[in-house]
Scaffold this motif. Structure first.
Motif, short mmCIF file in Angstrom:
data_model
loop_
_atom_site.label_atom_id
_atom_site.label_comp_id
_atom_site.label_asym_id
_atom_site.label_seq_id
_atom_site.Cartn_x
_atom_site.Cartn_y
_atom_site.Cartn_z
N LYS A 143 0.73 -1.02 0.12
CA LYS A 143 0.04 0.00 0.13
C LYS A 143 0.95 1.29 -0.03
O LYS A 143 0.43 2.25 -0.58
N PHE A 144 2.07 1.24 0.82
CA PHE A 144 2.82 2.25 0.83
C PHE A 144 4.23 2.21 0.45
O PHE A 144 4.92 1.19 0.68
N PRO A 145 4.90 3.02 -0.06
CA PRO A 145 6.37 2.92 -0.23
C PRO A 145 7.20 3.26 0.97
O PRO A 145 6.57 4.05 1.92
N GLY A 146 8.28 2.73 1.07
CA GLY A 146 9.05 2.82 2.34
C GLY A 146 9.80 3.99 2.39
O GLY A 146 9.76 4.80 1.53
N GLY A 147 10.17 4.75 3.72
CA GLY A 147 10.92 6.09 3.70
C GLY A 147 11.12 6.19 5.11
O GLY A 147 10.83 5.24 6.29
N GLU A 176 4.46 20.37 3.45
CA GLU A 176 4.20 18.93 3.67
C GLU A 176 2.88 18.60 2.91
O GLU A 176 2.38 17.51 2.35
N PHE A 177 1.91 19.51 2.70
CA PHE A 177 0.43 19.25 2.17
C PHE A 177 0.19 20.02 0.93
O PHE A 177 -0.37 19.90 0.16
N GLU A 178 1.43 20.71 0.42
CA GLU A 178 1.16 21.57 -0.72
C GLU A 178 0.96 20.39 -2.15
O GLU A 178 1.48 19.68 -2.01
N MET A 179 0.02 20.69 -3.00
CA MET A 179 -0.21 19.96 -4.15
C MET A 179 -0.43 20.83 -5.37
O MET A 179 -1.03 21.91 -5.22
N ALA A 180 0.22 20.49 -6.59
CA ALA A 180 0.40 21.26 -7.68
C ALA A 180 -0.99 21.64 -8.20
O ALA A 180 -1.22 22.51 -8.89
N LYS A 181 -1.88 20.25 -8.06
CA LYS A 181 -3.01 20.58 -8.89
C LYS A 181 -4.13 20.26 -7.98
O LYS A 181 -5.33 20.01 -8.33
N ALA A 182 -4.18 21.12 -6.94
CA ALA A 182 -5.17 21.27 -6.17
C ALA A 182 -6.31 22.27 -6.60
O ALA A 182 -5.89 23.16 -7.08
N TRP A 229 1.09 8.49 -0.68
CA TRP A 229 1.72 9.35 0.07
C TRP A 229 0.84 10.66 0.75
O TRP A 229 1.43 11.20 1.44
N ARG A 230 -0.34 10.73 0.15
CA ARG A 230 -1.28 11.71 0.14
C ARG A 230 -2.04 11.31 1.38
O ARG A 230 -2.81 12.24 2.21
#
Length: 276
Positions: A143-147, A176-182, A229-230
């Motif tokens: 479900k999620f990428p490691g990091g 941390e919450f900014e999105m380009a196409k929001a 990741w969102r």
């Protein structure tokens, strides 16, 4: 700001909960993760009812108004908790930004996030705070990428040192919450967030619930797939540091904090407690 802000919108949307106070309590209480994180794969195309709601201008306005009211109320409560402590930490953070010099092997003329975190910890410890760098790590799953993610923790003591209260510091919280196409409403909501978060973990997670729900709605309205990741469950892992706090001698002079000092007080994970 009173607890009645957004009451009408929230009452109509949530039915049985007719006040902002109830909704805030819900956000700070135990919730059914599956219910709140409905459709965890982020594919809103199959949710016909949700798509219909997104085209209803009245419902849409109520949703975004309620999210804004919730976020403002949560941030007000966060800011009122340990206000003097938060103000003093905030001054240290701003001073660290102003005097930051990157100490990496390949210095960045504009400074770097890692050096800034270490400098903030050093300066907080010099002022007598119990501060440390904390690292959250998670493994790659289906479900999620490691990091991993690094942030700062300051432990405050109540009168008589009977209780230890952790305060988290995220230096680039808003980004941390900014999105380009929001959508525009999401951008407006994110603008309400502080650049640097200083507060108790409960408030940070309450903010995550509001903002991640808003991010999901924004992606749905834009008909864009929501990356893992969102999602809130992923974002929460960023501030769930597990490593032990290790005691380390304190910097006692300004010289100890100079950029060419190779022995950084903060190191990888450092903490100290100075008796007051």
């Amino acid at each position: 700001m009173g607890l009645r802000i957004g009451e009408k919108a929230l009452g109509e949307k949530y039915g049985c909960r007719d006040s902002l106070e109830d909704k805030i309590s819900l956000f700070f209480g135990e919730e059914d993760e599956e219910r709140l994180d409905r459709n965890s794969e982020g594919d809103w195309a199959d949710d016909e009812a949700a798509n219909n709601e997104s085209h209803d201008p009245i419902e849409r306005k109520e949703f975004w108004d309620s999210q804004e009211a919730l976020l403002l109320e949560i941030m007000e409560r966060c800011n009122s908790m340990g206000s003097k402590l938060r103000e003093e930490i905030g001054r240290v953070v701003e001073r660290a930004r102003e005097t930051l010099v990157c100490c990496c092997s390949k210095p960045n003329s504009g400074g770097c996030a890692l050096c800034l975190r270490r400098r903030v910890v050093d300066m907080l410890c010099l002022k007598g705070f119990s501060a440390s760098l904390r690292t959250s790590k998670w493994k790659h799953t289906s479900k999620f990428p490691g990091g991993s993610h690094e942030y700062i923790e300051v432990v405050a003591n109540t009168a008589g040192r009977k209780k230890h209260i952790p305060f988290l510091i995220e230096l680039e919280f808003r980004t941390e919450f900014e999105m380009a196409k929001a959508c525009d409403e999401y951008r407006k909501l994110i603008a309400l967030l502080p650049k640097t978060f200083i507060g108790k973990p409960d408030y940070l997670h309450a903010v995550l619930r509001v903002v991640c729900d808003a991010a999901k709605r924004s992606m749905k309205e834009k008909k864009i797939h929501m990356g893992p990741w969102r999602k809130r469950s992923f974002m929460q892992m960023k501030w769930s540091g597990y490593n032990d706090r290790k005691q380390q001698p304190a910097a006692t002079t300004t010289q100890d904090l100079l950029p060419w000092n190779k022995l950084s007080l903060s190191g990888l994970t450092a903490a100290m407690l100075v008796a007051t």
